[in-house]
Motif scaffolding. Structure first.
Motif, PDB file in Angstrom:
ATOM      1  N   PRO A  93      66.119  57.733  61.533  1.00  0.00           N
ATOM      2  CA  PRO A  93      65.413  57.039  62.626  1.00  0.00           C
ATOM      3  C   PRO A  93      66.390  56.533  63.691  1.00  0.00           C
ATOM      4  O   PRO A  93      67.554  56.273  63.393  1.00  0.00           O
ATOM      5  N   VAL A  94      65.882  56.397  64.905  1.00  0.00           N
ATOM      6  CA  VAL A  94      66.688  55.905  66.027  1.00  0.00           C
ATOM      7  C   VAL A  94      66.058  54.618  66.558  1.00  0.00           C
ATOM      8  O   VAL A  94      64.840  54.539  66.721  1.00  0.00           O
ATOM      9  N   ILE A  95      66.908  53.631  66.821  1.00  0.00           N
ATOM     10  CA  ILE A  95      66.451  52.382  67.461  1.00  0.00           C
ATOM     11  C   ILE A  95      67.193  52.251  68.786  1.00  0.00           C
ATOM     12  O   ILE A  95      68.427  52.243  68.800  1.00  0.00           O
ATOM     13  N   VAL A  96      66.463  52.168  69.881  1.00  0.00           N
ATOM     14  CA  VAL A  96      67.103  51.969  71.179  1.00  0.00           C
ATOM     15  C   VAL A  96      66.944  50.516  71.614  1.00  0.00           C
ATOM     16  O   VAL A  96      65.989  49.835  71.232  1.00  0.00           O
ATOM     17  N   TYR A  97      67.908  50.050  72.399  1.00  0.00           N
ATOM     18  CA  TYR A  97      67.791  48.699  72.957  1.00  0.00           C
ATOM     19  C   TYR A  97      68.594  48.624  74.244  1.00  0.00           C
ATOM     20  O   TYR A  97      69.492  49.434  74.498  1.00  0.00           O
ATOM     21  N   ARG A 119      63.610  41.794  65.797  1.00  0.00           N
ATOM     22  CA  ARG A 119      64.986  41.653  65.316  1.00  0.00           C
ATOM     23  C   ARG A 119      65.082  41.857  63.802  1.00  0.00           C
ATOM     24  O   ARG A 119      65.946  42.575  63.312  1.00  0.00           O
ATOM     25  N   LEU A 162      65.732  48.128  59.245  1.00  0.00           N
ATOM     26  CA  LEU A 162      65.835  49.568  59.498  1.00  0.00           C
ATOM     27  C   LEU A 162      67.281  50.047  59.488  1.00  0.00           C
ATOM     28  O   LEU A 162      67.594  51.114  58.957  1.00  0.00           O
ATOM     29  N   VAL A 194      64.702  45.400  62.984  1.00  0.00           N
ATOM     30  CA  VAL A 194      65.920  46.138  63.327  1.00  0.00           C
ATOM     31  C   VAL A 194      66.930  46.041  62.184  1.00  0.00           C
ATOM     32  O   VAL A 194      67.506  47.040  61.745  1.00  0.00           O
ATOM     33  N   ARG A 195      67.119  44.839  61.687  1.00  0.00           N
ATOM     34  CA  ARG A 195      68.109  44.641  60.620  1.00  0.00           C
ATOM     35  C   ARG A 195      67.698  45.423  59.362  1.00  0.00           C
ATOM     36  O   ARG A 195      68.528  46.026  58.698  1.00  0.00           O
ATOM     37  N   SER A 234      57.561  49.466  69.004  1.00  0.00           N
ATOM     38  CA  SER A 234      58.358  48.286  69.302  1.00  0.00           C
ATOM     39  C   SER A 234      58.643  47.541  68.003  1.00  0.00           C
ATOM     40  O   SER A 234      57.762  47.374  67.153  1.00  0.00           O
ATOM     41  N   VAL A 235      59.889  47.104  67.850  1.00  0.00           N
ATOM     42  CA  VAL A 235      60.273  46.409  66.619  1.00  0.00           C
ATOM     43  C   VAL A 235      60.943  45.077  66.941  1.00  0.00           C
ATOM     44  O   VAL A 235      61.525  44.886  68.013  1.00  0.00           O
ATOM     45  N   HIS A 248      78.215  44.783  72.027  1.00  0.00           N
ATOM     46  CA  HIS A 248      77.069  45.551  71.555  1.00  0.00           C
ATOM     47  C   HIS A 248      76.752  45.161  70.123  1.00  0.00           C
ATOM     48  O   HIS A 248      77.542  44.515  69.437  1.00  0.00           O
ATOM     49  N   LEU A 249      75.596  45.588  69.681  1.00  0.00           N
ATOM     50  CA  LEU A 249      75.198  45.286  68.309  1.00  0.00           C
ATOM     51  C   LEU A 249      76.093  46.057  67.334  1.00  0.00           C
ATOM     52  O   LEU A 249      76.525  47.178  67.656  1.00  0.00           O
ATOM     53  N   PRO A 250      76.357  45.490  66.177  1.00  0.00           N
ATOM     54  CA  PRO A 250      77.266  46.150  65.220  1.00  0.00           C
ATOM     55  C   PRO A 250      76.803  47.562  64.879  1.00  0.00           C
ATOM     56  O   PRO A 250      75.648  47.779  64.521  1.00  0.00           O
ATOM     57  N   GLY A 251      77.731  48.499  65.032  1.00  0.00           N
ATOM     58  CA  GLY A 251      77.448  49.881  64.664  1.00  0.00           C
ATOM     59  C   GLY A 251      76.708  50.692  65.713  1.00  0.00           C
ATOM     60  O   GLY A 251      76.479  51.892  65.516  1.00  0.00           O
TER      61      GLY A 251
END
Lengths: 155, 67
Positions: B58-62, B7, B13, B10-11, B4-5, B33-36
């Protein structure tokens, strides 16, 4: 939903996989930029962030007096992480009251999420005769207050 | 096992090359949605659909709020 997606991607062989659990609500609440088409108005768009707050140990009378002077009839009681514990209402607290906010507050107020549809939420508030709702993050941190009546000066 | 990360993480990464994946339905992604970010709805996560992702990054899901 995102924890399940993270689990699924890990099963599919991705490494590393991170889960931004607080997600779009947290991102939007921080006022960060987004991409996409126009979206319907959300609770976040009408949020009032200037609602007075106090700690659990604060003396109720002085706290409520400060809130009144600022034009409010309530004060949100929060812990040191700004998680909502309760609400102090003017009708429950005399100016000279020295008992703590924790003793005097109405605990467990109803809350709403910042990303919910503004018109639908205000419609439910009117139906249920709710003048104000606290807006929190999913983990209970106070973001502000939503008024049912909109921006008409009512507090 | 995912991590878990926050905000800020996230920026950081994403700045370092991580891929953002929104797992909400397409209608909600299209609105905002979040940019990109790319859209891979939870119900569509298969070996075929995730082929669009780069396995070397790496992959970040949300979603909205994890629920």
């Amino acid at each position: 939903m995102s924890p399940r997606a993270a689990c699924r991607l890990t099963q599919l062989g991705f490494e590393p996989v991170y889960d931004y659990t607080l997600g779009k609500v947290d991102w939007l609440a921080a006022g960060l930029p987004t991409e996409g088409a126009a979206h319907p108005a959300r609770v976040l768009d009408a949020l009032r962030r200037d609602v007075p707050t106090c700690g659990l140990d604060a003396p109720g009378g002085p706290v409520m007096e400060r809130a009144r002077l600022a034009g409010w009839d309530r004060c949100v009681v929060v812990d040191d992480r700004r998680v909502v514990a309760g609400v102090l209402g003017a009708e429950r607290v005399d100016a000279g009251e020295q008992r703590s906010a924790a003793e005097l507050m109405a605990p467990g107020p109803t809350t709403v999420r910042a990303h919910e549809d503004l018109v639908a939420t205000r419609g439910r508030m009117v139906e249920r005769h709710v003048a104000h709702l606290l807006v929190t993050t999913p983990d209970g941190v106070l973001l502000g207050v939503l008024d049912a009546a909109g921006d008409d000066g009512a507090r | 096992m995912s991590t878990s990360v926050t905000r800020d993480e996230v920026r950081r990464l994403v700045g370092a090359g991580a891929q953002l994946v929104e797992v909400l339905p397409p209608g909600e992604y299209d609105q905002e949605h979040l940019p990109g970010a790319v859209n891979l709805p939870l119900k569509s996560l298969t070996a075929a659909t995730v082929a669009a992702l780069d396995r070397s990054r790496p992959v970040i899901v949300y979603c909205w709020d994890g629920l």
